[in-house]
Design a protein around this motif. Structure first.
Motif, PDB file in Angstrom:
ATOM      1  N   ALA C 133       6.518  13.770  -9.997  1.00  0.00           N
ATOM      2  CA  ALA C 133       5.534  13.544  -8.808  1.00  0.00           C
ATOM      3  C   ALA C 133       6.093  12.696  -6.945  1.00  0.00           C
ATOM      4  O   ALA C 133       6.308  13.267  -6.368  1.00  0.00           O
ATOM      5  CB  ALA C 133       4.535  12.913  -8.776  1.00  0.00           C
ATOM      6  N   LEU C 134       6.796  11.347  -8.025  1.00  0.00           N
ATOM      7  CA  LEU C 134       7.556  10.944  -5.891  1.00  0.00           C
ATOM      8  C   LEU C 134       8.210  12.248  -5.610  1.00  0.00           C
ATOM      9  O   LEU C 134       8.588  12.046  -4.502  1.00  0.00           O
ATOM     10  CB  LEU C 134       7.876   9.692  -6.550  1.00  0.00           C
ATOM     11  CG  LEU C 134       8.815   8.925  -5.404  1.00  0.00           C
ATOM     12  CD1 LEU C 134       7.551   7.920  -5.753  1.00  0.00           C
ATOM     13  CD2 LEU C 134       9.739   8.410  -5.922  1.00  0.00           C
ATOM     14  N   ALA C 137       6.884  14.889  -4.128  1.00  0.00           N
ATOM     15  CA  ALA C 137       7.231  14.670  -2.081  1.00  0.00           C
ATOM     16  C   ALA C 137       7.807  14.207  -1.194  1.00  0.00           C
ATOM     17  O   ALA C 137       7.444  14.343  -0.340  1.00  0.00           O
ATOM     18  CB  ALA C 137       5.465  13.968  -3.199  1.00  0.00           C
ATOM     19  N   ASP C 142       6.273  15.279   2.753  1.00  0.00           N
ATOM     20  CA  ASP C 142       5.696  13.936   2.783  1.00  0.00           C
ATOM     21  C   ASP C 142       5.586  12.707   3.115  1.00  0.00           C
ATOM     22  O   ASP C 142       4.440  12.415   4.229  1.00  0.00           O
ATOM     23  CB  ASP C 142       4.758  13.510   1.504  1.00  0.00           C
ATOM     24  CG  ASP C 142       3.882  15.279   0.925  1.00  0.00           C
ATOM     25  OD1 ASP C 142       4.425  16.773   0.904  1.00  0.00           O
ATOM     26  OD2 ASP C 142       3.761  14.224  -0.459  1.00  0.00           O
ATOM     27  N   ARG C 145      11.674  12.119   7.072  1.00  0.00           N
ATOM     28  CA  ARG C 145      12.861  11.976   6.332  1.00  0.00           C
ATOM     29  C   ARG C 145      12.961  10.515   5.298  1.00  0.00           C
ATOM     30  O   ARG C 145      11.834   9.324   5.956  1.00  0.00           O
ATOM     31  CB  ARG C 145      13.454  11.048   7.114  1.00  0.00           C
ATOM     32  CG  ARG C 145      15.289  11.142   7.225  1.00  0.00           C
ATOM     33  CD  ARG C 145      16.211  10.320   8.688  1.00  0.00           C
ATOM     34  NE  ARG C 145      15.070   9.992   9.425  1.00  0.00           N
ATOM     35  CZ  ARG C 145      15.500   9.202  10.608  1.00  0.00           C
ATOM     36  NH1 ARG C 145      16.873   9.059  10.543  1.00  0.00           N
ATOM     37  NH2 ARG C 145      14.840   8.289  10.957  1.00  0.00           N
ATOM     38  N   THR C 147      14.050   7.109   4.384  1.00  0.00           N
ATOM     39  CA  THR C 147      14.848   5.592   5.161  1.00  0.00           C
ATOM     40  C   THR C 147      14.783   3.916   3.899  1.00  0.00           C
ATOM     41  O   THR C 147      16.225   3.328   3.875  1.00  0.00           O
ATOM     42  CB  THR C 147      14.002   5.089   5.980  1.00  0.00           C
ATOM     43  OG1 THR C 147      13.098   4.340   5.914  1.00  0.00           O
ATOM     44  CG2 THR C 147      14.212   6.250   7.876  1.00  0.00           C
ATOM     45  N   MET C 148      14.071   3.987   3.140  1.00  0.00           N
ATOM     46  CA  MET C 148      14.876   3.477   1.643  1.00  0.00           C
ATOM     47  C   MET C 148      13.351   3.693   0.646  1.00  0.00           C
ATOM     48  O   MET C 148      12.800   4.193   0.895  1.00  0.00           O
ATOM     49  CB  MET C 148      13.146   1.496   2.313  1.00  0.00           C
ATOM     50  CG  MET C 148      13.993   1.502   3.103  1.00  0.00           C
ATOM     51  SD  MET C 148      13.093  -0.902   3.808  1.00  0.00           S
ATOM     52  CE  MET C 148      13.671  -0.999   5.060  1.00  0.00           C
ATOM     53  N   GLU C 243       8.584   2.828  -5.109  1.00  0.00           N
ATOM     54  CA  GLU C 243       8.625   2.773  -3.968  1.00  0.00           C
ATOM     55  C   GLU C 243       9.836   3.992  -2.706  1.00  0.00           C
ATOM     56  O   GLU C 243      10.858   3.260  -3.021  1.00  0.00           O
ATOM     57  CB  GLU C 243       8.100   1.562  -3.119  1.00  0.00           C
ATOM     58  CG  GLU C 243       7.576   1.457  -1.655  1.00  0.00           C
ATOM     59  CD  GLU C 243       7.590  -0.003  -1.171  1.00  0.00           C
ATOM     60  OE1 GLU C 243       6.772  -0.400  -1.856  1.00  0.00           O
ATOM     61  OE2 GLU C 243       8.056  -0.397  -0.209  1.00  0.00           O
ATOM     62  N   PHE C 245       9.827   5.004   1.170  1.00  0.00           N
ATOM     63  CA  PHE C 245       9.735   4.545   2.605  1.00  0.00           C
ATOM     64  C   PHE C 245      10.462   4.954   3.780  1.00  0.00           C
ATOM     65  O   PHE C 245      11.405   5.563   3.471  1.00  0.00           O
ATOM     66  CB  PHE C 245      10.044   3.375   2.238  1.00  0.00           C
ATOM     67  CG  PHE C 245       9.318   3.217   4.576  1.00  0.00           C
ATOM     68  CD1 PHE C 245       8.262   2.618   4.524  1.00  0.00           C
ATOM     69  CD2 PHE C 245      10.557   1.889   5.462  1.00  0.00           C
ATOM     70  CE1 PHE C 245       8.361   2.793   5.854  1.00  0.00           C
ATOM     71  CE2 PHE C 245      10.768   1.931   6.428  1.00  0.00           C
ATOM     72  CZ  PHE C 245       9.148   1.908   7.097  1.00  0.00           C
ATOM     73  N   ASP C 247       9.421   7.541   7.072  1.00  0.00           N
ATOM     74  CA  ASP C 247       9.437   7.656   8.770  1.00  0.00           C
ATOM     75  C   ASP C 247       8.109   7.830   8.550  1.00  0.00           C
ATOM     76  O   ASP C 247       7.035   7.219   9.652  1.00  0.00           O
ATOM     77  CB  ASP C 247      10.550   9.686   9.607  1.00  0.00           C
ATOM     78  CG  ASP C 247      11.605   8.986   9.669  1.00  0.00           C
ATOM     79  OD1 ASP C 247      12.136   8.273   9.637  1.00  0.00           O
ATOM     80  OD2 ASP C 247      11.825   9.609  10.981  1.00  0.00           O
ATOM     81  N   ASP C 248       7.359   8.493   8.091  1.00  0.00           N
ATOM     82  CA  ASP C 248       5.640   8.696   8.222  1.00  0.00           C
ATOM     83  C   ASP C 248       4.920   8.747   7.154  1.00  0.00           C
ATOM     84  O   ASP C 248       3.598   8.670   6.826  1.00  0.00           O
ATOM     85  CB  ASP C 248       5.416  10.716   8.077  1.00  0.00           C
ATOM     86  CG  ASP C 248       6.629  11.390   9.080  1.00  0.00           C
ATOM     87  OD1 ASP C 248       6.758  10.803   9.837  1.00  0.00           O
ATOM     88  OD2 ASP C 248       6.567  12.812   9.210  1.00  0.00           O
ATOM     89  N   GLY C 249       5.630   7.290   6.629  1.00  0.00           N
ATOM     90  CA  GLY C 249       4.516   6.509   5.428  1.00  0.00           C
ATOM     91  C   GLY C 249       5.797   6.560   3.554  1.00  0.00           C
ATOM     92  O   GLY C 249       6.635   6.134   4.723  1.00  0.00           O
ATOM     93  N   MET C 250       5.248   6.180   3.090  1.00  0.00           N
ATOM     94  CA  MET C 250       5.053   4.901   2.371  1.00  0.00           C
ATOM     95  C   MET C 250       4.308   6.149   0.870  1.00  0.00           C
ATOM     96  O   MET C 250       3.795   6.325   0.798  1.00  0.00           O
ATOM     97  CB  MET C 250       4.999   3.979   1.869  1.00  0.00           C
ATOM     98  CG  MET C 250       5.868   3.080   0.476  1.00  0.00           C
ATOM     99  SD  MET C 250       5.348   1.017   0.883  1.00  0.00           S
ATOM    100  CE  MET C 250       3.645   1.015   0.932  1.00  0.00           C
ATOM    101  N   LEU C 251       5.334   5.915  -0.285  1.00  0.00           N
ATOM    102  CA  LEU C 251       4.370   6.477  -1.532  1.00  0.00           C
ATOM    103  C   LEU C 251       4.885   5.571  -2.493  1.00  0.00           C
ATOM    104  O   LEU C 251       6.481   5.482  -2.277  1.00  0.00           O
ATOM    105  CB  LEU C 251       5.469   7.869  -2.269  1.00  0.00           C
ATOM    106  CG  LEU C 251       5.601   9.338  -0.987  1.00  0.00           C
ATOM    107  CD1 LEU C 251       6.295  10.310  -1.395  1.00  0.00           C
ATOM    108  CD2 LEU C 251       3.520   9.721  -1.577  1.00  0.00           C
ATOM    109  N   GLN C 252       4.716   5.505  -3.658  1.00  0.00           N
ATOM    110  CA  GLN C 252       4.345   4.560  -4.976  1.00  0.00           C
ATOM    111  C   GLN C 252       3.616   5.312  -5.935  1.00  0.00           C
ATOM    112  O   GLN C 252       3.167   5.939  -5.992  1.00  0.00           O
ATOM    113  CB  GLN C 252       3.815   3.094  -4.374  1.00  0.00           C
ATOM    114  CG  GLN C 252       4.024   2.307  -3.223  1.00  0.00           C
ATOM    115  CD  GLN C 252       3.341   1.497  -3.289  1.00  0.00           C
ATOM    116  OE1 GLN C 252       1.933   1.520  -3.153  1.00  0.00           O
ATOM    117  NE2 GLN C 252       3.714   0.257  -2.805  1.00  0.00           N
TER     118      GLN C 252
END
Lengths: 337, 337, 337, 337
Positions: C133-134, C137, C142, C145, C147-148, C243, C245, C247-252
């Protein structure tokens, strides 16, 4: 420059010791006099918070340095003091509840009508920033129309039986906070209440005809339903939560703790320490903010936002809850005329 | 009664405007003089925060009402001012970093050795209550022996390119905060660092030879490993997190927000609003607490807890990180003798 | 109707006992033969999972009921078996890693080029629904771009020293999972790696020149930075987190537990029980899903999504990490031609 | 080897299409016959799930391949079918509720007394793993003595008015699930109920004398208090929560979602996607587990754990809630003799 008001603090018991330091911490308030009918008690408060002690109320009220009065005496003396202070023309901040009976509360309302001084009732939980944020979000329409509102208020441990005996009953003593808060958030008063109570923690409380565990429901004019649950004991601290449910979503407040960390160990993960111990710890800021509202209202020459009428409404609802739990009937609160 | 210290604030730029209100808010501090080489700037600060303006540093330092000095001038002037103020025998609070070069930092250390006034470096994040709680828990052995320590510091948006040019590079400007904080928590300094940097947000930053996205690793004498990640952009606010992992468990800090509510709607559930915008909002309390430590140290006639040597260590590590990222080598920090 | 494939399972050790039940649970797979050079071990597996035992590999491969082969033998035999099975023209599912050396992995690649049977490497964590799922996304944009990218993999307790000796080192044995997963999510391979390792849990591991605590960094062609941390011990279970990270947010991703409840008591609040114990518990579903991908690929006459080349890439990166941690150099992985 | 039972499925409507796939998925069950009085409907189910279609109930019950019967017909036919199937001596799984009237439920109880076949009522939520874990924890004494129990059940959107008309009312149709679950967890039945209902979502529901928003309170023999809130609309999905509060702490269940990720963006942080849509998605596993309990009970020659008497109790309580909300009285449920 903050306009500073000289304060006469009436009372030298537990609540007086809550207000003393808050008055000192507020740049717009200055403790001038502590009045108590036992001068030694007043002097002890003065030793801690400054000002001068007196056992003569008239002396305090005539003091030109006294601009306003904070009443933090036992509940059954509130109405008498309100009458006296209102007659003296001084703004009044009175710790909640106004009284335990509607008759006496009506006496206070009459006195305040005759002598319309700025009057504020100490419903401090309205001034808690989290509770305020929830109300603002509800009123901003963040969840659309409000349909359910819930409050949890669970205390760490039952009070001494002497406290219970003088408290007016659990609904009048404690639920009244949730009642005022939820009506303030919902913007309406219940048309009908029903409540159940048990005594599960201290049988002495039950022997007094009181409860230490209650669940309360309100039906509101809009159709919204309200739930409150109260417990005189809670293993993990002072549990204070609100949940507002509406057409477009839900809002919840979060409990407070002293420890800010998330803790993981071999027994528990993503865990937090227990909650703040009780109301003095949890609502420390809100007592200050309530005094700040009192100060601002006086400075701005307006009535404070938590009025005596709100106090009467909350008492009427609390008494209706009590009647409901005792008689096992649905009850319509007596809102007077 | 709090002993009040008269403060001379050097500088009238961004950081001076951070310290001005904090000095005023502290009952033990009193803004006496604002010095700036451009008197108009000093006067603007005085108009806001009180005191008197001067463009003559000697005048400020000779003022008998000045008990201590807060240096909030541009970084490349810190060392000169430290030398002057130390010679004048006044306690110094200096905004971090001490300087961007070890040579000049060593000059400051030499001056402070010759004139051992109380000296505090403004590593304010140590004074954040959450960071402090994590350190205390680590030192109390709540997670046994510390084996990993991680820090996230992601800023909302890249600064203007002029700021970047004068900053000494991302490691010296920003990572230095994480460096000091993690060494303070771990109680040790890295034997070796390695770091990678990219420029992904603003190509002008890359054109300056600088980075806007970095990951840094430390190997500590104890065998513990440390990770830091920094980003000059973050969509959801100023992301500030710590994670400490040890034999018996893990501790994490929590990000801060203005909005206290948990929000559920048709798009997101159990959600929170974005984080505090940036360091002024997130570390508001810690700037105050840092000044409080400065005040206490002077009153208690001791050195403040964040020393010039800590500043030298952090700079040595930050420069080693920068070298590592630029030369793609593991680097041992130059801790001096 | 599901097309059912007859499976020859090579090996009768720990991983064979992972795959046996999963083969049985899959409606499209049927355990036909268990091969082991020690017939008694094969028979024990057959007693548990069905099929027939053999110590003759040719016998297994010639069995017309055998449609495909699952290799779950010791790592240093993988390449030999791949050569033999590929020559026999049977589809291969091979437990990771392919081998501990690039030379031998290249032999396997050559064999698979010469005999292009469907080949799948058991990078089961790609088939975990949360990890999937990560990735989905991230690839859907989601978070804009990427970046981390960060991965935590902390095991409950160090393995026996014999296991460590044969493991090829911590990076090749364990980090390789994170490596493959992160490259798969990012859609790119590092241009350079740097890593640090310590031995803090079992000095015998250090005596072997190996590590039990590592931190790894990748610099990706896009500029994205990648962090992995690994620990051979973890007090609260098998900690598995990602995790991402951008441009537009973060997913965990979220850790898994057996107990679904949130628990509040006098010691801890909002707490959860410890995490799943280790990989067999945490990735139970993903082993099944990996076999399902193998089954689908054969039925759909295509190559499975986790290829031998991915295995070579991951090994090259793991070896580069190992070299980096041992030589304290930044290292470019040897991706071959 | 799992003993396989041949199943006759009665009904071909919505719930039959829930049970069909679950019967097929269970290795111990085999769909033999689908009965419906309209053969075409039965045939459509057979086309999807196998077995043979019949419009002759006797034919189905005489079929020697039919070992047990699943009743998934309209509620008002349950009792008639129970009588017929019990007389035929076949084990029965019956979708809840037994009926909407206590008279007819008593007929079913009489029939089951006369023909004591294994009988299970489809209170599937008992078989949800999370709900089961909460009950186990409560019964293990994890929170000491239970004092409060709360249930939230909020549906995504009001059903069609035709459904509402046939439903027996919101309490009988929906609250009955919470009622059974909470009595099962608490291990006791209320001595008294009081409930309020509103119609806020669809006025047609109110025109039928029904509610689409309710709050219900139980007083239990032990003194424990129980709260249920139900809503026919919920913006963020099917909200299903339990909270158990006791002397030593609190336990809460967690809502389920399809998306496992924690999501952070410029609008919301630490956020999750909306909840599972409705009961088919949320309780998919529990329907399967309920059939599994039915299967086990037959194999183990015992009564299933969710009995007809539990169904009668839950209906008596639901009817008492309905009466309470309509008459604004506290009501004691009619538990029969």
């Amino acid at each position: 420059m903050t306009t500073q008001l000289g304060i006469a603090l009436l009372g030298a018991g537990r609540m007086a010791h809550v207000y003393g330091p808050k008055i000192n911490a507020h740049p717009g308030l200055r403790l001038e006099v502590v009045y108590n009918h036992r001068i030694a008690s007043a002097q002890r408060a003065v030793d801690l918070y400054g000002g001068r002690a007196t056992e003569d109320l008239e002396d305090a009220l005539k003091d030109p340095a006294v601009d306003a009065v904070v009443i933090a005496t036992p509940t059954d003396t509130h109405v008498d003091y309100i009458e006296t202070v209102a007659r003296a023309g001084k703004p009044i901040y009175c710790e909640k509840p106004l009284d335990q009976t509607l008759d006496r509360v009506d006496r206070a309302l009459t006195a305040l009508e005759a002598h319309p001084v700025p009057f504020m009732l100490g419903f401090n939980r309205r001034f808690d920033p989290d509770n305020g944020a929830l109300r603002t979000a509800v009123q901003n329409g963040d969840i659309g129309r409000l349909t359910m509102l819930m409050s949890w208020s669970r205390e760490p441990a039952p009070p001494p039986i002497e406290y219970v005996r003088a408290s007016g009953g659990y609904f009048v003593d404690a639920t009244i906070h949730d009642i005022d808060l939820l009506c303030w958030i919902a913007g309406e008063r219940p048309v009908e209440v029903h409540a159940s109570g048990s005594c599960v923690f201290n049988p002495e409380i039950g022997a007094e005809g009181d409860f230490d565990l209650t669940m309360t429901t309100f039906r509101m004019p809009s159709g919204a339903l309200v739930h409150i649950n109260n417990s005189r004991a809670c293993a993990y601290g002072f549990d204070q939560r609100l949940e507002a449910f509406g057409d477009d979503g839900m809002l919840q407040t979060i409990n407070h703790r002293d420890d800010p960390l998330i803790r993981w160990d071999g027994r528990r993960t993503e865990a937090r320490e227990p909650l703040k111990h009780f109301f003095l710890e949890r609502y420390d800021q809100s007592f200050y903010n309530a005094l700040d509202e009192f100060h601002r209202a006086i400075i701005e020459d307006r009535q404070p936002s938590a009025t005596a009428q709100h106090g009467r409404d909350a008492l009427a609802i609390a008494l209706a809850c009590q009647t409901s739990a005792k008689t096992r009937q649905f009850v319509c609160p007596d809102y007077g005329t």
